[in-house]
Every structure is written in C-alpha cells, then in structure tokens.
Design an enzyme around this catalytic site. Sequence first.
Site, PDB file in Angstrom:
ATOM      1  N   GLU A 136      27.480  28.567   2.480  1.00 23.61           N
ATOM      2  CA  GLU A 136      28.140  27.695   3.474  1.00 23.61           C
ATOM      3  C   GLU A 136      29.527  28.264   3.807  1.00 23.61           C
ATOM      4  OE1 GLU A 136      27.414  23.246   3.545  1.00 23.61           O
ATOM      5  OE2 GLU A 136      29.601  23.258   3.575  1.00 23.61           O
ATOM      6  N   GLU A 189      40.307  20.915   1.604  1.00 21.10           N
ATOM      7  CA  GLU A 189      39.095  21.739   1.752  1.00 21.10           C
ATOM      8  C   GLU A 189      39.282  22.926   2.698  1.00 21.10           C
ATOM      9  OE1 GLU A 189      39.147  18.423   1.813  1.00 21.10           O
ATOM     10  OE2 GLU A 189      37.800  17.776   0.203  1.00 21.10           O
ATOM     11  N   ASP A 205      33.641  24.185  -0.170  1.00 24.09           N
ATOM     12  CA  ASP A 205      35.100  24.075  -0.058  1.00 24.09           C
ATOM     13  C   ASP A 205      35.752  23.126  -1.060  1.00 24.09           C
ATOM     14  OD1 ASP A 205      34.265  21.613   0.809  1.00 24.09           O
ATOM     15  OD2 ASP A 205      34.516  22.063   2.931  1.00 24.09           O
ATOM     16  N   HIS A 226      31.509   5.478  -2.948  1.00 24.10           N
ATOM     17  CA  HIS A 226      31.916   6.618  -3.775  1.00 24.10           C
ATOM     18  C   HIS A 226      32.557   6.087  -5.058  1.00 24.10           C
ATOM     19  CE1 HIS A 226      33.962  10.418  -4.737  1.00 24.10           C
ATOM     20  NE2 HIS A 226      33.190  11.000  -3.822  1.00 24.10           N
ATOM     21  N   HIS A 235      35.219   8.890   1.766  1.00 27.97           N
ATOM     22  CA  HIS A 235      35.882   9.319   0.530  1.00 27.97           C
ATOM     23  C   HIS A 235      36.993  10.341   0.730  1.00 27.97           C
ATOM     24  CE1 HIS A 235      34.361  13.439   0.369  1.00 27.97           C
ATOM     25  NE2 HIS A 235      33.270  12.959   0.912  1.00 27.97           N
ATOM     26  N   ARG A 267      40.113  12.633   0.874  1.00 29.28           N
ATOM     27  CA  ARG A 267      41.448  12.416   0.314  1.00 29.28           C
ATOM     28  C   ARG A 267      42.461  12.056   1.395  1.00 29.28           C
ATOM     29  NH1 ARG A 267      43.014  13.954  -5.111  1.00 29.28           N
ATOM     30  NH2 ARG A 267      41.125  14.485  -6.242  1.00 29.28           N
TER      31      ARG A 267
HETATM   32  C1  UD1 Z   1      35.664  15.924  -4.005  1.00 28.70           C
HETATM   33  C2  UD1 Z   1      35.927  17.194  -3.182  1.00 28.70           C
HETATM   34  C3  UD1 Z   1      35.501  16.986  -1.726  1.00 28.70           C
HETATM   35  C4  UD1 Z   1      34.074  16.493  -1.642  1.00 28.70           C
HETATM   36  C5  UD1 Z   1      33.899  15.260  -2.508  1.00 28.70           C
HETATM   37  C6  UD1 Z   1      32.455  14.857  -2.501  1.00 28.70           C
HETATM   38  C7  UD1 Z   1      37.874  18.534  -3.795  1.00 28.70           C
HETATM   39  C8  UD1 Z   1      39.322  18.783  -3.606  1.00 28.70           C
HETATM   40  N1  UD1 Z   1      37.355  17.487  -3.155  1.00 28.70           N
HETATM   41  O1  UD1 Z   1      36.455  14.861  -3.488  1.00 28.70           O
HETATM   42  O2  UD1 Z   1      35.621  18.194  -1.025  1.00 28.70           O
HETATM   43  O3  UD1 Z   1      33.793  16.177  -0.304  1.00 28.70           O
HETATM   44  O4  UD1 Z   1      34.304  15.544  -3.858  1.00 28.70           O
HETATM   45  O5  UD1 Z   1      32.249  13.570  -2.941  1.00 28.70           O
HETATM   46  O6  UD1 Z   1      37.228  19.269  -4.521  1.00 28.70           O
HETATM   47  N2  UD1 Z   1      34.394   9.809  -9.772  1.00 28.70           N
HETATM   48  C9  UD1 Z   1      33.629   9.274 -10.797  1.00 28.70           C
HETATM   49  N3  UD1 Z   1      32.364   9.754 -10.972  1.00 28.70           N
HETATM   50  C10 UD1 Z   1      31.820  10.726 -10.203  1.00 28.70           C
HETATM   51  C11 UD1 Z   1      32.597  11.256  -9.154  1.00 28.70           C
HETATM   52  C12 UD1 Z   1      33.878  10.801  -8.959  1.00 28.70           C
HETATM   53  O7  UD1 Z   1      34.066   8.396 -11.512  1.00 28.70           O
HETATM   54  O8  UD1 Z   1      30.659  11.102 -10.422  1.00 28.70           O
HETATM   55  C13 UD1 Z   1      35.769   9.301  -9.562  1.00 28.70           C
HETATM   56  C14 UD1 Z   1      36.764   9.789 -10.646  1.00 28.70           C
HETATM   57  O9  UD1 Z   1      37.683   8.769 -10.912  1.00 28.70           O
HETATM   58  C15 UD1 Z   1      37.473  10.951  -9.949  1.00 28.70           C
HETATM   59  C16 UD1 Z   1      37.500  10.457  -8.508  1.00 28.70           C
HETATM   60  O10 UD1 Z   1      36.257   9.787  -8.310  1.00 28.70           O
HETATM   61  O11 UD1 Z   1      38.745  11.180 -10.498  1.00 28.70           O
HETATM   62  C17 UD1 Z   1      37.671  11.522  -7.441  1.00 28.70           C
HETATM   63  O12 UD1 Z   1      36.794  12.634  -7.665  1.00 28.70           O
HETATM   64  P1  UD1 Z   1      37.174  14.067  -7.028  1.00 28.70           P
HETATM   65  O13 UD1 Z   1      36.126  15.071  -7.273  1.00 28.70           O
HETATM   66  O14 UD1 Z   1      38.557  14.410  -7.472  1.00 28.70           O
HETATM   67  O15 UD1 Z   1      37.120  13.659  -5.507  1.00 28.70           O
HETATM   68  P2  UD1 Z   1      37.728  14.264  -4.214  1.00 28.70           P
HETATM   69  O16 UD1 Z   1      38.695  15.361  -4.492  1.00 28.70           O
HETATM   70  O17 UD1 Z   1      38.204  13.139  -3.393  1.00 28.70           O
HETATM   71  N1  UDP Z   2      24.747  11.159  -0.568  1.00 25.72           N
HETATM   72  C1  UDP Z   2      23.964  10.675  -1.622  1.00 25.72           C
HETATM   73  N2  UDP Z   2      24.147   9.382  -2.032  1.00 25.72           N
HETATM   74  C2  UDP Z   2      25.063   8.560  -1.477  1.00 25.72           C
HETATM   75  C3  UDP Z   2      25.873   9.071  -0.399  1.00 25.72           C
HETATM   76  C4  UDP Z   2      25.694  10.382   0.013  1.00 25.72           C
HETATM   77  O1  UDP Z   2      23.123  11.383  -2.153  1.00 25.72           O
HETATM   78  O2  UDP Z   2      25.160   7.391  -1.886  1.00 25.72           O
HETATM   79  C5  UDP Z   2      24.559  12.576  -0.134  1.00 25.72           C
HETATM   80  C6  UDP Z   2      24.463  12.844   1.348  1.00 25.72           C
HETATM   81  O3  UDP Z   2      23.122  12.813   1.812  1.00 25.72           O
HETATM   82  C7  UDP Z   2      25.043  14.249   1.471  1.00 25.72           C
HETATM   83  C8  UDP Z   2      26.076  14.302   0.351  1.00 25.72           C
HETATM   84  O4  UDP Z   2      25.727  13.248  -0.553  1.00 25.72           O
HETATM   85  O5  UDP Z   2      24.063  15.232   1.167  1.00 25.72           O
HETATM   86  C9  UDP Z   2      27.453  14.105   0.877  1.00 25.72           C
HETATM   87  O6  UDP Z   2      28.333  14.024  -0.193  1.00 25.72           O
HETATM   88  P1  UDP Z   2      29.824  13.508  -0.039  1.00 25.72           P
HETATM   89  O7  UDP Z   2      29.923  12.615   1.144  1.00 25.72           O
HETATM   90  O8  UDP Z   2      30.210  12.983  -1.389  1.00 25.72           O
HETATM   91  O9  UDP Z   2      30.650  14.854   0.178  1.00 25.72           O
HETATM   92  P2  UDP Z   2      30.921  15.773   1.456  1.00 25.72           P
HETATM   93  O10 UDP Z   2      29.641  16.082   2.127  1.00 25.72           O
HETATM   94  O11 UDP Z   2      31.885  15.039   2.332  1.00 25.72           O
HETATM   95  O12 UDP Z   2      31.569  16.988   0.869  1.00 25.72           O
END
Ligand code: UD1
Ligand code: UDP
Length: 365
Positions: free
Chosen positions: A114, A128, A92, A234, A201, A203
Amino acid sequence: MIVFGTRPEAIKMCPLVNVLKANDAFKTCVCVTGQHRQMLDQVLDVFDVKPEYDLSIMKQNQTLFDVTTDVLNKIKDVLDQEQPDIVLVHGDTSTTFVTALACFYMHIPVGHVEAGLRTYNLQSPFPEEFNRQGVGLIANLHFAPTKKAKDNLISEGKNPETIFVTGNTAIDALKTTVRKEYYHELFDWVGEDRLILITAHRRENLGTPMHHMFRAIRRILDEYEDVKAIYPIHLNPVVREAAKEEFGNSDSIKLIEPLDVIDFHNFMKKSYIILTDSGGIQEEAPSLGKPVLVMRDTTERPEGIEAGTLKLVGTSEDIIYNSIRKYLNDNDAYERMSKASNPYGDGTASIQIAQIIENYLDPKE
Ligand code: UD1
Ligand code: UDP
C-alpha cells in the site's frame, strides 16, 4: 518477515501472510507489534494467522512517543534473531514507520505494501502522512495499489523499476468475507429502516471535530423516523467517551463493540450509507457500491471520489448534517453515488506481491 500491529494493517496483510506461507519458496515469519490488542487479535482469529513474535506494546491511551519508542526498542532483537532477507510492512501506522526505520538502521531490505498514497499535507491525516512518506524513503520495493499511487512515487523520484501496481490487498480480504446468506440479530432491529453505519477514530479528529461529527448524525437520527444507526466504537477511550456523550440516550442507534471483519463487511453491505473517517473503509465501499461520507478534510484515496462512491464532507456539523440529508432525501443523488466500481484491483494483489518478492530475492537472470 511480515510486521504489523493494528487492525487495518492486519486485515490487509493476513491475506498476504497466507499466500506467502503456502509458498515453499519462502520461510515466512510474522511479527506483530501489538499496537492494537483486541482489535488485532479479532483479525488474526478470522484469518487463522498465528504470529511467531508478539511485541505486546499496547497501553491504554498510548501516545505516539509510547508506540514509537516501544516498537523501536523491541523489534531490534527480533530482527537480530531472524535476520530476514526482506521485511514487509503495510501503509502508514507508527508500527509501519518504526519497523521500516529499524530495518534501515540494520540494512535490511523493506517492501512497502500500500505504497504511494499521499495527501501531501503532513497534518492530515496525522501522523500517517509523515509515516508513509518516511517509509517511502526507506523502502526497496513499493507495492502501489493504483496507478495514481505509482505516479506519486515516480514524481518523488523513486526508481520506477522498484514500483509495482498490484491493486490493494483489501480487495483480496473482501472477497473472502462478504456472504449472501449472512445474518445478524441486529438486522432484525434495523428492519425495513435505512441503516447508517458509523466509524471514527482519526487522531486529528479527537475532541471538538469528533463531537461536531456526532452531533450532526444525532440531529439526523432525531429527525428521520426511518433511519437507524449502528456504530461499532473504536476501543480508543477518547472516542468511546465522545460517542457515549453524544448518542448515549438515543433509541435509534446501537453503540456496539468493534465487529470482527466478517461481520463488519457484511454490515457494510447491509447499510444504506456509511459515515467514517477511516482509510480502509474508503477502499472497501466502492466495491460494495455503498456511498461513504468521509468525515475528513483530505483523502489519500482520490480513486473512490472519482468513482463517485466517496464524498469528502469535512468535520463541520452543518456540512455533515446537510450532506446526510441530501442523500436521504434525493434518491437520484443517492443512486448516482451507490454504483459499484472497483478502483483497487481484482483481489490478486497478494499473489502478485508474492511473485515480485520471489523474483527480487532470487532473480532468474
Ligand atoms: C492507529 C493508527 C492509525 C490507524 C488506526 C486504526 C498510528 C499513529 N495510528 O490509530 O493510522 O488508522 O490505528 O484503528 O499508528 N485500543 C484498545 N484496544 C485495541 C486498540 C486500541 O484498547 O485493540 C485503545 C488503547 O487505549 C490505545 C488507543 O485505543 O491506547 C489508541 O490506539 P492507537 O493504535 O494508538 O490508535 P491511533 O494512533 O489513533
Ligand atoms: N473494521 C472492522 N470492524 C469494525 C470497524 C472496521 O473489521 O468494527 C474494518 C474495516 O472493514 C476496515 C478496517 O477495519 O477494513 C478499517 O480499520 P480502521 O478504521 O481502524 O483504520 P483505518 O482504515 O482508518 O486505518
């Protein structure tokens, strides 16, 4: 072609990538959008997956507009070049929805891994719930992790012949990561104390709700001398700021960088209780028999609630605080919650999905 972009998608798609790559019936191609960077690369390394395409779209503090337009603009060329017979997406995220949308525009079949998770509240989780319902409209094959997810899809009018209950590939991953002899130096710091593992994390929780969540946990840490917390934060800068503000000067918590998935799953196993707003952790915890207080108002994973391992506690400071206290003080309540069960299949979801795709692309009759 398999397309994913964030950590959780990668954790649940890499087992499938490796099954498909080992099968000569397919030419398998991986495209990552790079919606996440470091957190995605951590997972690719663990599963030794080397993508054929990387759209590298991540920006600091990216908005939903950034992710949506960047993926849509960049994925077209990849789809044009590869002309895949089917594209597989997961769950999602924005990567998932936008990839499915691009395939729809280009008349390319989509398989949704999923599929069928629902809260039917478009604001929670946001965005999502919209993303997965949107992918559900587009997908030709729906791989539902549970019967409940299948029932959701049927009630929406999807053709039952396109829906397959396979279990969740999260369990496929979990089978390869949790190890008996696992050790980490932070375990010495925890010692005999009870470990709370934290992630957050979502939103819709950024800002006030997240501060309330963290304050509740801080009160617990200040009150209980035999409790320690580890929080792999995160990489979202907004989350990191809130965590540092609320926990910065406490000796009872370690704020650390995101753990790789092998470390994280073993930290889950070591923990006494998990506090999270994550989706994936709600699937993994029941298998490990670890109580999870879900800091959200809704969940699309009712199976874990029914199994007794998950409890929805919302984002109010007092409710979270009182809920944690309950499970720290009441051993019977804790024991009832920490029974291992596995609503998400037997760890063969990837193999089943590969078989179904083979039949779909090359029907025998
Ligand atoms: C996104 C997904 C959410 C998922 C989550 C998992 C959408 C709308 N949301 O969250 O469903 O649960 O990822 O974690 O698709 N960042 C880094 N390095 C990384 C990752 C993130 O620096 O490796 C920082 C960046 O500044 C980025 C911010 O985190 O802009 C947010 O990342 P983003 O993928 O936009 O997060 P969410 O939308 O909150
Ligand atoms: N996870 C990880 N390292 C971390 C925290 C979480 O590998 O420091 C794993 C966790 O076991 C799960 C996934 O990341 O499989 C969850 O990701 P996240 O919480 O970012 O996204 P969501 O599941 O909410 O979409």
